[in-house]
Design a protein around this motif. Structure first.
Motif, PDB file in Angstrom:
ATOM      1  N   GLN A   1       0.850  -1.274  -0.088  1.00  0.00           N
ATOM      2  CA  GLN A   1      -0.170  -0.226  -0.046  1.00  0.00           C
ATOM      3  C   GLN A   1       0.819   1.209  -0.112  1.00  0.00           C
ATOM      4  O   GLN A   1       0.666   2.116  -0.859  1.00  0.00           O
ATOM      5  CB  GLN A   1      -0.939  -0.052   1.211  1.00  0.00           C
ATOM      6  CG  GLN A   1      -1.944   0.697   1.219  1.00  0.00           C
ATOM      7  CD  GLN A   1      -2.705   0.922  -0.104  1.00  0.00           C
ATOM      8  OE1 GLN A   1      -2.731   1.783  -0.891  1.00  0.00           O
ATOM      9  NE2 GLN A   1      -3.325  -0.253  -0.641  1.00  0.00           N
TER      10      GLN A   1
ATOM     11  N   ARG B   1       1.459   7.271  -6.558  1.00  0.00           N
ATOM     12  CA  ARG B   1       0.482   7.878  -7.120  1.00  0.00           C
ATOM     13  C   ARG B   1       0.967   9.321  -7.408  1.00  0.00           C
ATOM     14  O   ARG B   1       0.757   9.834  -8.382  1.00  0.00           O
ATOM     15  CB  ARG B   1      -0.890   7.742  -6.235  1.00  0.00           C
ATOM     16  CG  ARG B   1      -2.044   8.003  -7.143  1.00  0.00           C
ATOM     17  CD  ARG B   1      -3.309   8.122  -6.322  1.00  0.00           C
ATOM     18  NE  ARG B   1      -3.733   7.070  -5.911  1.00  0.00           N
ATOM     19  CZ  ARG B   1      -4.124   5.890  -6.463  1.00  0.00           C
ATOM     20  NH1 ARG B   1      -4.746   6.216  -7.611  1.00  0.00           N
ATOM     21  NH2 ARG B   1      -4.729   4.800  -5.905  1.00  0.00           N
TER      22      ARG B   1
ATOM     23  N   GLU C   1      -7.078   0.392  -8.120  1.00  0.00           N
ATOM     24  CA  GLU C   1      -7.382   1.011  -6.765  1.00  0.00           C
ATOM     25  C   GLU C   1      -8.631   2.350  -7.093  1.00  0.00           C
ATOM     26  O   GLU C   1      -9.439   2.172  -6.695  1.00  0.00           O
ATOM     27  CB  GLU C   1      -6.309   1.587  -6.255  1.00  0.00           C
ATOM     28  CG  GLU C   1      -5.528   0.874  -5.067  1.00  0.00           C
ATOM     29  CD  GLU C   1      -4.760   1.708  -4.259  1.00  0.00           C
ATOM     30  OE1 GLU C   1      -4.125   1.304  -3.322  1.00  0.00           O
ATOM     31  OE2 GLU C   1      -4.655   3.054  -4.584  1.00  0.00           O
ATOM     32  N   SER C   2      -8.059   2.858  -8.338  1.00  0.00           N
ATOM     33  CA  SER C   2      -9.048   4.147  -8.605  1.00  0.00           C
ATOM     34  C   SER C   2     -10.349   3.431  -9.282  1.00  0.00           C
ATOM     35  O   SER C   2     -11.458   3.934  -8.789  1.00  0.00           O
ATOM     36  CB  SER C   2      -8.058   4.792  -9.796  1.00  0.00           C
ATOM     37  OG  SER C   2      -7.093   5.394  -9.324  1.00  0.00           O
TER      38      SER C   2
ATOM     39  N   GLU D   1     -11.698   0.857  -8.570  1.00  0.00           N
ATOM     40  CA  GLU D   1     -12.436   0.072  -7.586  1.00  0.00           C
ATOM     41  C   GLU D   1     -13.276   1.183  -6.836  1.00  0.00           C
ATOM     42  O   GLU D   1     -14.462   1.042  -6.439  1.00  0.00           O
ATOM     43  CB  GLU D   1     -11.811  -0.988  -6.781  1.00  0.00           C
ATOM     44  CG  GLU D   1     -11.284  -1.922  -7.623  1.00  0.00           C
ATOM     45  CD  GLU D   1     -11.333  -3.297  -6.896  1.00  0.00           C
ATOM     46  OE1 GLU D   1     -10.996  -3.497  -5.692  1.00  0.00           O
ATOM     47  OE2 GLU D   1     -12.010  -4.093  -7.359  1.00  0.00           O
TER      48      GLU D   1
ATOM     49  N   HIS E   1      -6.741   9.862  -8.539  1.00  0.00           N
ATOM     50  CA  HIS E   1      -7.291   8.666  -9.411  1.00  0.00           C
ATOM     51  C   HIS E   1      -7.559   8.818 -10.857  1.00  0.00           C
ATOM     52  O   HIS E   1      -7.367   8.184 -11.757  1.00  0.00           O
ATOM     53  CB  HIS E   1      -8.599   8.184  -8.596  1.00  0.00           C
ATOM     54  CG  HIS E   1      -8.296   7.746  -7.074  1.00  0.00           C
ATOM     55  ND1 HIS E   1      -7.980   6.468  -6.984  1.00  0.00           N
ATOM     56  CD2 HIS E   1      -8.265   8.251  -5.900  1.00  0.00           C
ATOM     57  CE1 HIS E   1      -7.804   6.452  -5.633  1.00  0.00           C
ATOM     58  NE2 HIS E   1      -8.124   7.437  -5.158  1.00  0.00           N
TER      59      HIS E   1
ATOM     60  N   GLU F   1     -13.799   3.403   3.109  1.00  0.00           N
ATOM     61  CA  GLU F   1     -12.932   3.013   1.640  1.00  0.00           C
ATOM     62  C   GLU F   1     -12.502   4.341   1.003  1.00  0.00           C
ATOM     63  O   GLU F   1     -12.114   4.417  -0.070  1.00  0.00           O
ATOM     64  CB  GLU F   1     -14.270   2.614   0.641  1.00  0.00           C
ATOM     65  CG  GLU F   1     -14.395   0.867   0.875  1.00  0.00           C
ATOM     66  CD  GLU F   1     -15.616   0.344   0.390  1.00  0.00           C
ATOM     67  OE1 GLU F   1     -15.540   0.226  -0.876  1.00  0.00           O
ATOM     68  OE2 GLU F   1     -16.556   0.206   1.238  1.00  0.00           O
TER      69      GLU F   1
END
Lengths: 242, 242, 242, 242
Positions: free
Chosen positions: A16, A23, A67-68, A70, A107, A241
């Motif tokens: 993570q 990012r 990740e984005s 989701e 994202h 989340e």
DNA sequence: CATGAATGAGCCTTCATTCAT
DNA sequence: TATGAATGAAGGCTCATTCAT
């Protein structure tokens, strides 16, 4: 057992951590600027350790994109259940897009990056599958709202237009707006003072153009969005989340 | 003097040659694939000569972007004078966008490339200025049509919306559509069978949503576009700008 | 005590397992392809465990070489006792070489590998000693046959030639043949249709050149080799050393 | 013109310099030990410069091998024309091998290196072709001597043995001897006091075994070699090929 | 003893840019 | 002005080895 799982947790956290560090680089400076050397030194781990987690650079980008996607899907799911009337649910989707783009600006950029063929081709088949599924499900949620609208008589689609093609209009309008906003910091200089509000106004007008019922004033729509935004965020924060 | 000016002409021609060789590489294979070595050997000149013309790689990309933007501006200018009625002129702009995107697909890609911060920052102040001016003038043309429409009573803008913000809607819709089409080859797989037609339909609906007069059926609009396209192309070919 | 010795047996078995897994990799894909990671995962033990058995990669290669050399020595021992007449015993040695090279092709390759100075230098003094002893004993066996031949009057060595120097001729001829065969897959293309038969013919001629008695025709020699091969293999299989 | 050709000469010399520096590393420490970094720093040039001369590491090794093979071929050609009688010419070939191996010990090692499949596959088609041709021509020279010997009645080959298979015996014997000498520095410790003389004696005996006429004593043969060696070296030095 | 995450030097290669000629 | 050899930082990646658990 405890010891083992603690270590394993640490390792998962490190994965993570890699993504968290990668990012902003990816977003602010692009794919080329993200180098394994740089990432490793930022992590304060050796390069080899990085490679124990991700077999190559592309996989990191792909993982970020997942990740984005989701997150977006989650937001869409929340949004699509916030109301009974289809037009309000569609507005909620727009709201989810806003949240996704504004609050998690990064994202959006990563998602765009993945549309680069080189990265796509080098990432693992497994991740490619995941990405396709994410995209498909997001579209399915929104198209589902449209179909509900048609079924309930709130919306009539022109002949020869599928629900997905209808959605495509809103997708393009919001995606295009965000892309322009992100890449042209000088929009106000050329007379576009509040591009985000404009985007919303155009979406509202487009809905009106298709006579999506119930007709609502723009002010009502804005208020609805406000309310929906709070509800979605509440849900999301509740489930950790974001 | 003659000699010198001949030489200067030769130099300009060489600069043009660089751009002509660079564009297809840039478009088809991306920024990384465009290397100074490759360009030089394709030009059949030495690398050093390349650097006499362009101080760095980014400048080449910027120059290409300017070419693209100037072509678009030209198309816009032609489009904005093809008719008397404002809505038809706006349709002509849409048509110009189509021509720009479809027939000169490469230009679009280069323009998007420039939106990468690294390239932008490394390109010379002079070219940055040129690019800004190009963008500004393209916007000015379209906003001019909108203002004409308002002046002639064909269009009433919502309160607090500038002509540019109005244009932004169509810009975002077409730009977003093109970006999605280019980057998602599998659009038909998710139910978007004819994305280009959808885009036009959404633009038409958006115009209707703003009650831009005279109202026209979608079929009429399509026919108008067809006719306009031919006229623009004729003009352009005539002046050798394509 | 029993426990300890059982553990020790297990450890020895694991060491054997490492070698068994390493050899085909080493032989088929070379020194570089043999990685500790790969070996560990094939063993289904952790890398660290590997290092408990062998302090470094070179030691593994050295251990493999020792295995090979010991096998060869065993074959030589069997060969040297298959007959009474010295020339036949020498033929049996040639036969052992053949078996060693053909049927256990891998051993030969590992032996050659060790002749790389880097591996040699990094391997432990103990194993270096072992290797030297193996080589020495193999030579001693063959030189013993030669000395017996001289003692029995079957062979007269030229002045100033030691038994070992005499053996060296056959060693070089067979070693060189095998090396060329292994490394030049295209021998038939340059007119060497049956290199193995050629090798044997040259050995036979060399023996004749030294008038090693009793003189035999090449066909007789070939038949002898055939017979001897079967006897050696029978012996070896019996004691599980292949 | 002078200026240009001077520079070009310098560049060619640098290529030679690379090879000169690379060979001892390759020979003494093996393929792995030869790294581009190391080579560059030894050259006191940047790594990039190295890559301007050789597109990759394998090409350097291949170039070295070609140098070696061409030298050998040259020596063989000289050797094959030093005498009228076939046996003496064959002895001269042996002498050429000696010169090749002893005086240019490194060439031999590089040749062996190339027999590694990885290097072979990565080197350019052009160089592979060159290498094949070199090997073929060397064999052709020696096989030619054998055929002359047969034609003149000096030699009778056994049934079913080609000239090349006959040569193979001497090739294997000398190649094997050299390989063992190079890789086993301790040959004298196991009783092989003068391996080179032994090798020559075995070759002589093998010739006798085939009854190659005219029969000569070993001392005569040694004297012939001595004489031939001087003649070859004279020739070679004269044409600057060593 | 077994584990396997962490290490980091080292590898080959690329390429934008410089500069002497 | 044209050349192209030289540069060298940077890139992605590998892998033998170590060591805390």
């Amino acid at each position: 057992m405890q010891l083992l799982s603690r270590k394993q947790r640490e390792i998962q956290q490190r994965e993570q951590q890699v993504l968290t560090l990668a990012r902003p680089i990816l977003v602010a400076e692009g794919y080329q600027a993200l180098s394994m050397d740089r990432l490793a030194s930022k992590m304060e781990y050796a390069k080899g350790t990085l490679y124990n987690h991700f077999p190559n650079k592309e996989e990191i980008v792909a993982a970020l994109a997942i990740e984005s996607l989701e997150l977006r899907r989650t937001l869409f799911e929340r949004a699509s259940t916030t109301s009974a009337r289809s037009r309000e649910r569609m507005i909620a989707i727009g709201c989810a897009c806003d949240l996704y783009a504004i609050e998690c600006e990064q994202h959006f950029a990563v998602e765009q990056m993945l549309r680069n063929s080189v990265i796509w081709e080098k990432s693992s088949e497994k991740r490619q599958e995941l990405i396709r599924k994410c995209e498909y499900r997001a579209m399915a949620i929104v198209a589902g709202i449209v179909r509900d609208a048609i079924a309930s008589g709130d919306l009539v689609l022109p002949a020869e237009m599928t629900a997905e093609e209808f959605v495509f209009g809103f997708w393009a309008l919001t995606y295009g707006s965000r892309a322009l906003i992100n890449s042209s910091p000088s929009l106000p200089d050329i007379g576009i003072n509040d591009p985000v509000r404009s985007m919303r106004y155009h979406c509202w007008t487009l809905m009106n153009g298709y006579h999506w019922k119930p007709l609502m004033s723009f002010e009502e729509t804005e208020q609805t969005m406000q309310a929906v935004a709070e509800r979605i965020l509440a849900n999301v924060q509740q489930s950790n989340e974001l």
